[in-house]
Design a protein around this motif. Sequence first.
Motif, PDB file in Angstrom:
ATOM      1  N   GLY A  39       0.818  -1.206   0.000  1.00  0.00           N
ATOM      2  CA  GLY A  39       0.000   0.000   0.000  1.00  0.00           C
ATOM      3  C   GLY A  39       0.851   1.255   0.000  1.00  0.00           C
ATOM      4  O   GLY A  39       0.516   2.253  -0.645  1.00  0.00           O
ATOM      5  N   PHE A  40       1.973   1.203   0.750  1.00  0.00           N
ATOM      6  CA  PHE A  40       2.888   2.343   0.778  1.00  0.00           C
ATOM      7  C   PHE A  40       3.480   2.598  -0.605  1.00  0.00           C
ATOM      8  O   PHE A  40       3.581   3.742  -1.054  1.00  0.00           O
ATOM      9  N   ARG A  41       3.855   1.533  -1.300  1.00  0.00           N
ATOM     10  CA  ARG A  41       4.405   1.676  -2.647  1.00  0.00           C
ATOM     11  C   ARG A  41       3.383   2.291  -3.604  1.00  0.00           C
ATOM     12  O   ARG A  41       3.727   3.075  -4.492  1.00  0.00           O
ATOM     13  N   ASP A  42       2.123   1.931  -3.421  1.00  0.00           N
ATOM     14  CA  ASP A  42       1.080   2.450  -4.314  1.00  0.00           C
ATOM     15  C   ASP A  42       0.837   3.947  -4.108  1.00  0.00           C
ATOM     16  O   ASP A  42       0.518   4.677  -5.052  1.00  0.00           O
ATOM     17  N   THR A  43       0.984   4.406  -2.863  1.00  0.00           N
ATOM     18  CA  THR A  43       0.682   5.814  -2.559  1.00  0.00           C
ATOM     19  C   THR A  43       1.894   6.720  -2.680  1.00  0.00           C
ATOM     20  O   THR A  43       1.738   7.935  -2.886  1.00  0.00           O
ATOM     21  N   LEU A  44       3.109   6.163  -2.552  1.00  0.00           N
ATOM     22  CA  LEU A  44       4.318   6.983  -2.639  1.00  0.00           C
ATOM     23  C   LEU A  44       4.483   7.534  -4.054  1.00  0.00           C
ATOM     24  O   LEU A  44       4.384   6.813  -5.038  1.00  0.00           O
ATOM     25  N   ASP A  45       4.759   8.829  -4.126  1.00  0.00           N
ATOM     26  CA  ASP A  45       4.923   9.453  -5.434  1.00  0.00           C
ATOM     27  C   ASP A  45       5.796  10.695  -5.295  1.00  0.00           C
ATOM     28  O   ASP A  45       5.768  11.378  -4.267  1.00  0.00           O
ATOM     29  N   ILE A  46       6.591  10.955  -6.322  1.00  0.00           N
ATOM     30  CA  ILE A  46       7.393  12.178  -6.401  1.00  0.00           C
ATOM     31  C   ILE A  46       7.086  12.839  -7.726  1.00  0.00           C
ATOM     32  O   ILE A  46       7.238  12.222  -8.788  1.00  0.00           O
ATOM     33  N   LYS A  47       6.643  14.090  -7.679  1.00  0.00           N
ATOM     34  CA  LYS A  47       6.305  14.830  -8.887  1.00  0.00           C
ATOM     35  C   LYS A  47       7.217  16.048  -8.996  1.00  0.00           C
ATOM     36  O   LYS A  47       7.251  16.883  -8.091  1.00  0.00           O
ATOM     37  N   ILE A  48       7.961  16.125 -10.091  1.00  0.00           N
ATOM     38  CA  ILE A  48       8.829  17.266 -10.333  1.00  0.00           C
ATOM     39  C   ILE A  48       7.986  18.398 -10.918  1.00  0.00           C
ATOM     40  O   ILE A  48       7.378  18.251 -11.975  1.00  0.00           O
ATOM     41  N   ILE A  49       7.945  19.519 -10.237  1.00  0.00           N
ATOM     42  CA  ILE A  49       7.128  20.654 -10.667  1.00  0.00           C
ATOM     43  C   ILE A  49       7.942  21.646 -11.497  1.00  0.00           C
ATOM     44  O   ILE A  49       7.493  22.115 -12.546  1.00  0.00           O
ATOM     45  N   ARG A  50       9.145  21.944 -11.034  1.00  0.00           N
ATOM     46  CA  ARG A  50       9.952  22.975 -11.707  1.00  0.00           C
ATOM     47  C   ARG A  50      11.418  22.728 -11.436  1.00  0.00           C
ATOM     48  O   ARG A  50      11.808  22.411 -10.317  1.00  0.00           O
ATOM     49  N   VAL A  51      12.252  22.862 -12.487  1.00  0.00           N
ATOM     50  CA  VAL A  51      13.702  22.708 -12.337  1.00  0.00           C
ATOM     51  C   VAL A  51      14.391  23.838 -13.090  1.00  0.00           C
ATOM     52  O   VAL A  51      14.088  24.095 -14.259  1.00  0.00           O
ATOM     53  N   THR A  52      15.313  24.519 -12.418  1.00  0.00           N
ATOM     54  CA  THR A  52      16.168  25.527 -13.040  1.00  0.00           C
ATOM     55  C   THR A  52      17.619  25.152 -12.715  1.00  0.00           C
ATOM     56  O   THR A  52      17.854  24.205 -11.964  1.00  0.00           O
ATOM     57  N   PRO A  53      18.592  25.854 -13.243  1.00  0.00           N
ATOM     58  CA  PRO A  53      19.985  25.524 -12.908  1.00  0.00           C
ATOM     59  C   PRO A  53      20.304  25.589 -11.415  1.00  0.00           C
ATOM     60  O   PRO A  53      21.248  24.933 -10.955  1.00  0.00           O
ATOM     61  N   THR A  54      19.529  26.349 -10.643  1.00  0.00           N
ATOM     62  CA  THR A  54      19.827  26.486  -9.209  1.00  0.00           C
ATOM     63  C   THR A  54      18.691  26.031  -8.296  1.00  0.00           C
ATOM     64  O   THR A  54      18.913  25.880  -7.093  1.00  0.00           O
ATOM     65  N   ASP A  55      17.469  25.838  -8.828  1.00  0.00           N
ATOM     66  CA  ASP A  55      16.323  25.539  -7.978  1.00  0.00           C
ATOM     67  C   ASP A  55      15.566  24.316  -8.493  1.00  0.00           C
ATOM     68  O   ASP A  55      15.551  24.046  -9.697  1.00  0.00           O
ATOM     69  N   ILE A  56      14.917  23.639  -7.548  1.00  0.00           N
ATOM     70  CA  ILE A  56      13.994  22.568  -7.915  1.00  0.00           C
ATOM     71  C   ILE A  56      12.804  22.619  -6.965  1.00  0.00           C
ATOM     72  O   ILE A  56      12.966  22.847  -5.762  1.00  0.00           O
ATOM     73  N   GLU A  57      11.623  22.446  -7.515  1.00  0.00           N
ATOM     74  CA  GLU A  57      10.407  22.317  -6.720  1.00  0.00           C
ATOM     75  C   GLU A  57       9.772  20.981  -7.077  1.00  0.00           C
ATOM     76  O   GLU A  57       9.563  20.680  -8.251  1.00  0.00           O
ATOM     77  N   PHE A  58       9.499  20.178  -6.063  1.00  0.00           N
ATOM     78  CA  PHE A  58       8.887  18.877  -6.306  1.00  0.00           C
ATOM     79  C   PHE A  58       7.939  18.531  -5.168  1.00  0.00           C
ATOM     80  O   PHE A  58       8.046  19.069  -4.066  1.00  0.00           O
TER      81      PHE A  58
END
Length: 345
Positions: A39-58
């Motif tokens: 169940g944990f595997r089914d719900t775990l998720d990582i979504k990359i929202i924005r990536v720049t040379p210096t920043d990342i939002e996920f």
Amino acid sequence: MALEDRNRVVILEDRVENISGADFPMGFDGKDVPFHLEGFRDTLDIKIIRVTPTDIEFDLIGVDASIANALRRILIAEIPTMAIEKVYMINNTGIMQDEVLAHRLGLIPILADPNEFQWKRSGDPPTDQNTIVFKLDVVCKRNHGVPETEIDPKKKYENSSIYTSHLVWDPKGDQEARFSSNRIRPIHDDILITKLRPGQVISCELHCEKGVGKDHAKFSPVATASYRLLPDIQILEDITGDDAEFFCGCFPPGVAKVIEENGIRKAKIVNPRKDTVSREVLRHKQFDGKVRLTRIRDHFIFNVESTGIIPPEILVSQALDILIEKCDISKKALEKAVKGNREDS
């Protein structure tokens, strides 16, 4: 509060409810909510929202706050970088004291791949495998031919302001060949180190070593690494007309907008992640019972800003590798402890 609300933090006008964690991750008020790996595997998720040379939002979804915080702390304190560790001051006649100047030099981010260097232990001599050497030799002089009425120090004097561009890399051993395609240097050339006036001199040798942020903040590869819970704004009853316009004004731009359905203007939530949870909407009586502010307990919005030494997406990958390694160590220690208890019994 209902069991289905166990992953919601509820924002009220004068307090926040359901903020306390349970004895185990994702538990709730003593209810039996067993953990299942599948169940944990089914719900775990990582979504990359924005990536720049210096920043990342996920977005990190489906984990307990302890896991999210462990990842944040690893990003700050456990990914190695190279930084100036020792300053050998030969001459300093500037206004800035030796120890203050050395501290400022230590905080300059250095562009060098830490994987190419070994750890320098206490008592180890500096070598081309564990140390990077920079030199700083500057003298402030008057510029001849400048009118007496000139008041700009940058025009009146040579080397009146000392920047990171004045640092000169002094390759040792085979470093020149190893780093010919990506020479070692400060990340930014325009960081102000100190200021001098005619006749003042700075001469020193700087040694960079490999380290991690938990030993000193100068080794931290991130400027910031933070997370917040995803806001969830629920409209319980239609908000129409002028109230809809006023309702949208209670949130930051982009969170809500007014739409028209069957000739009636009504408020709609379009992007709750832009909300700062200011609770402004809860101050107004016309919205009592019409809106519910919550945050999703297992949905974390991460923002990571690199100092520029390591790209942000690589930083996150390295932090996850370190977290997995820590889990493996804990798992082996737990298995050993369980095995020992069984043998004792």
